[in-house]
Design a protein around this motif. Structure first.
Motif, PDB file in Angstrom:
ATOM      1  N   ILE A 155     -60.646  -6.416 -66.738  1.00  0.00           N
ATOM      2  CA  ILE A 155     -60.326  -5.965 -65.413  1.00  0.00           C
ATOM      3  C   ILE A 155     -59.362  -6.634 -64.940  1.00  0.00           C
ATOM      4  O   ILE A 155     -58.426  -5.996 -64.320  1.00  0.00           O
ATOM      5  CB  ILE A 155     -61.709  -5.907 -64.453  1.00  0.00           C
ATOM      6  CG1 ILE A 155     -62.592  -4.908 -65.271  1.00  0.00           C
ATOM      7  CG2 ILE A 155     -61.106  -5.306 -63.071  1.00  0.00           C
ATOM      8  CD1 ILE A 155     -63.877  -5.007 -64.536  1.00  0.00           C
ATOM      9  N   VAL A 187     -58.117   0.631 -61.925  1.00  0.00           N
ATOM     10  CA  VAL A 187     -58.938   0.219 -62.785  1.00  0.00           C
ATOM     11  C   VAL A 187     -60.597   0.359 -62.811  1.00  0.00           C
ATOM     12  O   VAL A 187     -61.352   0.322 -63.674  1.00  0.00           O
ATOM     13  CB  VAL A 187     -58.584  -1.522 -62.662  1.00  0.00           C
ATOM     14  CG1 VAL A 187     -59.613  -2.000 -63.534  1.00  0.00           C
ATOM     15  CG2 VAL A 187     -57.314  -1.941 -63.232  1.00  0.00           C
ATOM     16  N   SER A 188     -60.770   0.294 -61.422  1.00  0.00           N
ATOM     17  CA  SER A 188     -62.167   0.800 -61.077  1.00  0.00           C
ATOM     18  C   SER A 188     -62.551   2.109 -61.627  1.00  0.00           C
ATOM     19  O   SER A 188     -63.715   2.156 -62.173  1.00  0.00           O
ATOM     20  CB  SER A 188     -62.630   0.431 -59.464  1.00  0.00           C
ATOM     21  OG  SER A 188     -63.934   1.028 -59.194  1.00  0.00           O
ATOM     22  N   ALA A 212     -54.056  -0.524 -57.511  1.00  0.00           N
ATOM     23  CA  ALA A 212     -54.349  -1.248 -58.990  1.00  0.00           C
ATOM     24  C   ALA A 212     -55.854  -1.448 -59.152  1.00  0.00           C
ATOM     25  O   ALA A 212     -56.322  -0.772 -60.213  1.00  0.00           O
ATOM     26  CB  ALA A 212     -53.411  -2.477 -59.188  1.00  0.00           C
ATOM     27  N   GLU A 213     -56.501  -1.798 -58.164  1.00  0.00           N
ATOM     28  CA  GLU A 213     -58.209  -2.074 -58.121  1.00  0.00           C
ATOM     29  C   GLU A 213     -58.665  -0.737 -58.419  1.00  0.00           C
ATOM     30  O   GLU A 213     -59.729  -0.687 -58.795  1.00  0.00           O
ATOM     31  CB  GLU A 213     -58.451  -3.113 -56.990  1.00  0.00           C
ATOM     32  CG  GLU A 213     -58.112  -4.481 -57.092  1.00  0.00           C
ATOM     33  CD  GLU A 213     -58.548  -5.380 -55.932  1.00  0.00           C
ATOM     34  OE1 GLU A 213     -58.847  -4.707 -55.094  1.00  0.00           O
ATOM     35  OE2 GLU A 213     -58.223  -6.499 -56.008  1.00  0.00           O
ATOM     36  N   GLU A 224     -50.078  -4.338 -60.694  1.00  0.00           N
ATOM     37  CA  GLU A 224     -49.315  -4.591 -59.942  1.00  0.00           C
ATOM     38  C   GLU A 224     -47.832  -4.940 -60.079  1.00  0.00           C
ATOM     39  O   GLU A 224     -46.863  -4.787 -59.685  1.00  0.00           O
ATOM     40  CB  GLU A 224     -50.058  -5.813 -59.192  1.00  0.00           C
ATOM     41  CG  GLU A 224     -51.494  -5.669 -58.572  1.00  0.00           C
ATOM     42  CD  GLU A 224     -52.007  -7.044 -57.932  1.00  0.00           C
ATOM     43  OE1 GLU A 224     -51.361  -8.157 -58.134  1.00  0.00           O
ATOM     44  OE2 GLU A 224     -53.115  -6.926 -57.756  1.00  0.00           O
ATOM     45  N   ARG A 260     -51.939  -3.821 -54.740  1.00  0.00           N
ATOM     46  CA  ARG A 260     -53.036  -4.372 -55.141  1.00  0.00           C
ATOM     47  C   ARG A 260     -54.227  -3.484 -54.932  1.00  0.00           C
ATOM     48  O   ARG A 260     -55.233  -3.419 -56.042  1.00  0.00           O
ATOM     49  CB  ARG A 260     -53.496  -5.861 -54.427  1.00  0.00           C
ATOM     50  CG  ARG A 260     -54.879  -6.699 -54.854  1.00  0.00           C
ATOM     51  CD  ARG A 260     -54.975  -7.854 -54.476  1.00  0.00           C
ATOM     52  NE  ARG A 260     -55.815  -8.470 -55.272  1.00  0.00           N
ATOM     53  CZ  ARG A 260     -54.992  -9.602 -55.950  1.00  0.00           C
ATOM     54  NH1 ARG A 260     -54.044  -9.594 -56.374  1.00  0.00           N
ATOM     55  NH2 ARG A 260     -55.979 -10.098 -56.994  1.00  0.00           N
ATOM     56  N   THR A 281     -55.713  -5.163 -63.759  1.00  0.00           N
ATOM     57  CA  THR A 281     -55.094  -5.007 -62.367  1.00  0.00           C
ATOM     58  C   THR A 281     -53.516  -5.875 -62.007  1.00  0.00           C
ATOM     59  O   THR A 281     -52.981  -5.348 -61.579  1.00  0.00           O
ATOM     60  CB  THR A 281     -56.045  -5.605 -61.397  1.00  0.00           C
ATOM     61  OG1 THR A 281     -57.249  -5.211 -61.749  1.00  0.00           O
ATOM     62  CG2 THR A 281     -55.822  -5.548 -60.128  1.00  0.00           C
ATOM     63  N   HIS A 282     -53.422  -6.974 -62.706  1.00  0.00           N
ATOM     64  CA  HIS A 282     -52.360  -7.896 -62.491  1.00  0.00           C
ATOM     65  C   HIS A 282     -51.180  -6.786 -63.359  1.00  0.00           C
ATOM     66  O   HIS A 282     -50.109  -6.840 -62.641  1.00  0.00           O
ATOM     67  CB  HIS A 282     -52.243  -8.932 -63.259  1.00  0.00           C
ATOM     68  CG  HIS A 282     -53.208  -9.982 -62.521  1.00  0.00           C
ATOM     69  ND1 HIS A 282     -52.708 -10.690 -61.338  1.00  0.00           N
ATOM     70  CD2 HIS A 282     -54.523 -10.431 -62.561  1.00  0.00           C
ATOM     71  CE1 HIS A 282     -53.462 -11.498 -60.838  1.00  0.00           C
ATOM     72  NE2 HIS A 282     -54.802 -11.258 -61.620  1.00  0.00           N
TER      73      HIS A 282
END
Length: 125
Positions: free
Chosen positions: A6, A27-28, A23-24, A14, A20, A10-11
């Motif tokens: 995860i 991914v979520s 991206a979160e 970004e 951020r 996310t990185h």
């Protein structure tokens, strides 16, 4: 998606230009979509479970078939005994009928002989 994947995902998002929070969120959502999917381990366990269940079913079917075979053989033997005893009775009846026929025939010949003898000795007038 595994937990250790995860943060790197996310990185990467970004670095590609997303902020951020976006991206979160992406991914979520991917994690929610991927979570219910089966893994190789899940499929392997399922395969083992299916093989085990099939083995149990095969043993059960073989046992049931053996039981049915024994039952059918027993029923066939009982029927054979019944038929043979019934046939034996019929054979005895046929033999007895033949003996009675010959005895009755002999008696009729004897009676006919006696009647003819009487008629010869005492002819009708």
């Amino acid at each position: 998606m595994k937990a250790e994947e995860i943060i790197p995902a996310t990185h990467r998002l970004e670095q590609s230009g997303m902020n951020r929070n976006e991206a979160e969120a992406v991914v979520s959502e991917l994690q929610k979509v991927v979570a219910p999917l089966a893994t190789k381990d899940d499929l392997a366990r399922l395969g083992q479970s299916i093989r085990s269940d099939m083995g149990k079913m095969e043993k059960s079917i073989r046992f049931d078939m053996g039981t049915m075979e024994k039952s059918i053989r027993s029923d066939m033997k009982s029927m054979e005994k019944f038929i043979r005893s019934d046939m034996g009775t019929k054979v005895e009846l046929v033999k007895m009928e033949a003996r009675l026929f010959w005895r009755l025939s002999a008696m009729m010949i004897a009676v006919s002989g006696v009647v003819l003898s009487i008629l010869r000795l005492f002819p009708p007038a």
